[in-house]
Design an enzyme around this catalytic site. Structure first.
Site, PDB file in Angstrom:
ATOM      1  N   HIS A 242      14.687  -9.679 -18.852  1.00 53.29           N
ATOM      2  CA  HIS A 242      15.599  -9.876 -17.725  1.00 53.29           C
ATOM      3  C   HIS A 242      16.810  -8.952 -17.844  1.00 53.29           C
ATOM      4  O   HIS A 242      17.264  -8.385 -16.844  1.00 53.29           O
ATOM      5  CB  HIS A 242      16.051 -11.327 -17.657  1.00 53.29           C
ATOM      6  CG  HIS A 242      14.958 -12.286 -17.316  1.00 53.29           C
ATOM      7  ND1 HIS A 242      14.942 -13.017 -16.141  1.00 53.29           N
ATOM      8  CD2 HIS A 242      13.832 -12.642 -17.987  1.00 53.29           C
ATOM      9  CE1 HIS A 242      13.856 -13.787 -16.109  1.00 53.29           C
ATOM     10  NE2 HIS A 242      13.178 -13.574 -17.228  1.00 53.29           N
TER      11      HIS A 242
ATOM     12  N   ASP B 205      20.612 -13.004 -11.536  1.00 53.20           N
ATOM     13  CA  ASP B 205      19.274 -13.478 -11.875  1.00 53.20           C
ATOM     14  C   ASP B 205      19.119 -14.901 -11.342  1.00 53.20           C
ATOM     15  O   ASP B 205      20.080 -15.681 -11.315  1.00 53.20           O
ATOM     16  CB  ASP B 205      19.091 -13.453 -13.396  1.00 53.20           C
ATOM     17  CG  ASP B 205      17.657 -13.685 -13.835  1.00 53.20           C
ATOM     18  OD1 ASP B 205      17.159 -14.819 -13.658  1.00 53.20           O
ATOM     19  OD2 ASP B 205      17.043 -12.743 -14.349  1.00 53.20           O
TER      20      ASP B 205
END
Length: 462
Positions: free
Chosen positions: A29, A134
């Site tokens: 990520h 995110d």
């Protein structure tokens, strides 16, 4: 809160629009968010990459761009985060989700207030502050709702198909009829109760977003993107560099130098990402399967990482290989215990396939380079990604069910041979090459992804 600009970058003139990227703290990520930040900055928009000091350092050190100097213009904001425990992974756990990372995730919720302070500081000198968080950091960025000239967009690091499966768990039976090697469980059965609780913290704040950025390509997943569309939506993948390895990219890396000596498309690259640990018995079965297949391989042999990526023994794996294994495969296989440059390896002409846990970042990197996948999903949405790659895209073969059971060397050997030497494997490799061409074309001027990114930038600078 850290100053708005780090020491690498002098303060810029006040901008009409600034972008703040807030990544989730898992390596894949962090990397995807940094690639996105770099892409947005190429439109001459000031971009701030905001996370803890350790995770800023981790993202920069492992940036997989061709030239790390290309990110020096980004503003890396080191937000204060409390210290946390960093226990080792448990390779003997039947549940492969990296529960040892939970202490890091628990304290990352404390990033909320320094993030809010950063947004308020930027809002005072900007026409608009655009927050890209995110999906797992919606809690941290929730205060965007209190800033009149700020708006937020979620960034999803998984495939549109996986998002579709997660949102509509009832559809799993429909897909189970299409596959005999990948066991599709509801995602709650492949993760821990603690991570579900963490996800629950995000849910109340997800509706604050003005749209979605998704790490996929519309040409690749158009039908699933259409099923998900309830707000403005942009498909922005591939984010990784799509230029194949060159002499300038090698820099004497031992893996790439070894690949230089191998025949074209002959090597199976074996890597299971930064959050997977295998029990010793499973490592032995994999080693035997690789040896018995008699195929060339490059194996990244590491444990799942600790929450602190800079621990002295982070990722170290000292046991598990059969005695004499490396000597027995000399000239055919290579085992590395170092952090490997995955994008460059996948782009190397000697790599013919990728045995992967099917994290979506790894899938996109592999497919964008035209490399088919031997799918071995471990946890979370990985079985859905594996199903997408093997059954929908027809660019891979599945090795096992995601059920925690030991996989024998015979099944591993069978999957490797199916990919590397069978007629069916030839078809899979050709299909992966076709997809790779589609993805590489998508990021060129006038391509599907480039047009989506142009659209997003036009929207936020309206």
């Amino acid at each position: 809160m850290a100053a708005v600009h780090d020491q690498e970058n002098p303060p810029a003139a006040a901008a009409a629009v600034v972008v703040v990227v807030v990544p989730f703290l898992f390596q894949s990520h962090l990397n995807q968010a940094l690639q996105l930040a770099h892409l947005i900055s190429s439109y001459k928009i000031p971009v701030y990459y905001a996370t803890s000091a350790a995770h800023c350092r981790q993202a920069k050190l492992r940036y997989n761009g061709k030239n790390t100097s290309s990110i020096t213009h980004l503003n890396f904001i080191e937000l204060p985060m409390p210290p946390f425990l960093s226990p080792p992974p448990n390779p003997n756990s039947t549940l492969k989700f990296p529960s040892h990372l939970q202490p890091c995730l628990d304290v990352c919720l404390e990033l909320r207030h320094p993030t809010a302070a950063l947004l308020r500081q930027l809002s005072s000198s900007s026409k608009r502050v655009v927050v890209i968080n995110d999906t797992n950091m919606a809690y941290v960025t929730q205060d965007v709702a209190t800033i009149p000239n700020a708006e937020s967009y979620s960034f999803s690091c998984i495939s549109a198909f996986s998002l579709h499966c997660i949102i509509n768990q009832g559809i799993l039976d429909e897909y189970k009829t299409n596959v005999d090697r990948i066991y599709l469980k509801p995602i709650a059965e492949t993760v821990t109760p603690e991570i579900l609780k963490f996800a629950a913290y995000q849910s109340p704040h997800e509706d604050l977003k003005s749209g979605d950025l998704i790490n996929t390509c519309r040409t690749l997943e158009r039908s699933y993107l259409d099923l998900l569309k309830d707000k403005k939506q942009w498909a922005v993948a591939p984010l990784n560099p799509v230029i194949r390895a060159t002499d300038e990219m090698i820099n004497n890396n031992t893996c790439l130098l070894w690949l230089d000596k191998q025949p074209r498309k002959s090597v199976l690259f074996v890597s299971f990402g930064s959050t997977t640990s295998m029990m010793d018995e499973q490592v032995k079965e994999l080693a035997m399967g690789l040896r018995q297949s008699k195929q060339r391989f490059l194996w990244v042999f590491r444990d799942a990482e600790r929450g602190n990526a800079f621990s002295d023994d982070n990722g170290d794996r000292k046991s598990g290989l059969p005695d004499g294994f490396e000597e027995s495969v000399e000239g055919i296989g290579m085992v590395t215990r170092d952090w490997a440059p995955q994008v460059e390896i996948l782009g190397h002409g000697s790599v013919g396939a990728f045995m992967s846990h099917c994290g979506w970042n790894s899938c996109m990197e592999s497919l964008s380079m035209g490399v088919p996948i031997v799918a071995w999903p471990m946890h979370s949405e990985q079985p859905y990604n594996a199903l997408l790659v093997t059954e929908m895209l027809k660019a891979g073969v599945a090795i096992k069910e995601c059920d925690g059971d030991l996989v024998g060397s015979d099944l591993i050997k069978e999957a490797i041979e199916e990919m590397m030497v069978s007629d069916e494997g030839v078809i899979k490799r050709e299909r992966a090459e076709e997809i790779g061409l589609v993805l590489r074309n998508a990021v060129e001027e006038g391509g599907a992804t480039r047009l989506e990114m142009d659209s997003f930038v036009e929207h936020i600078t309206r």
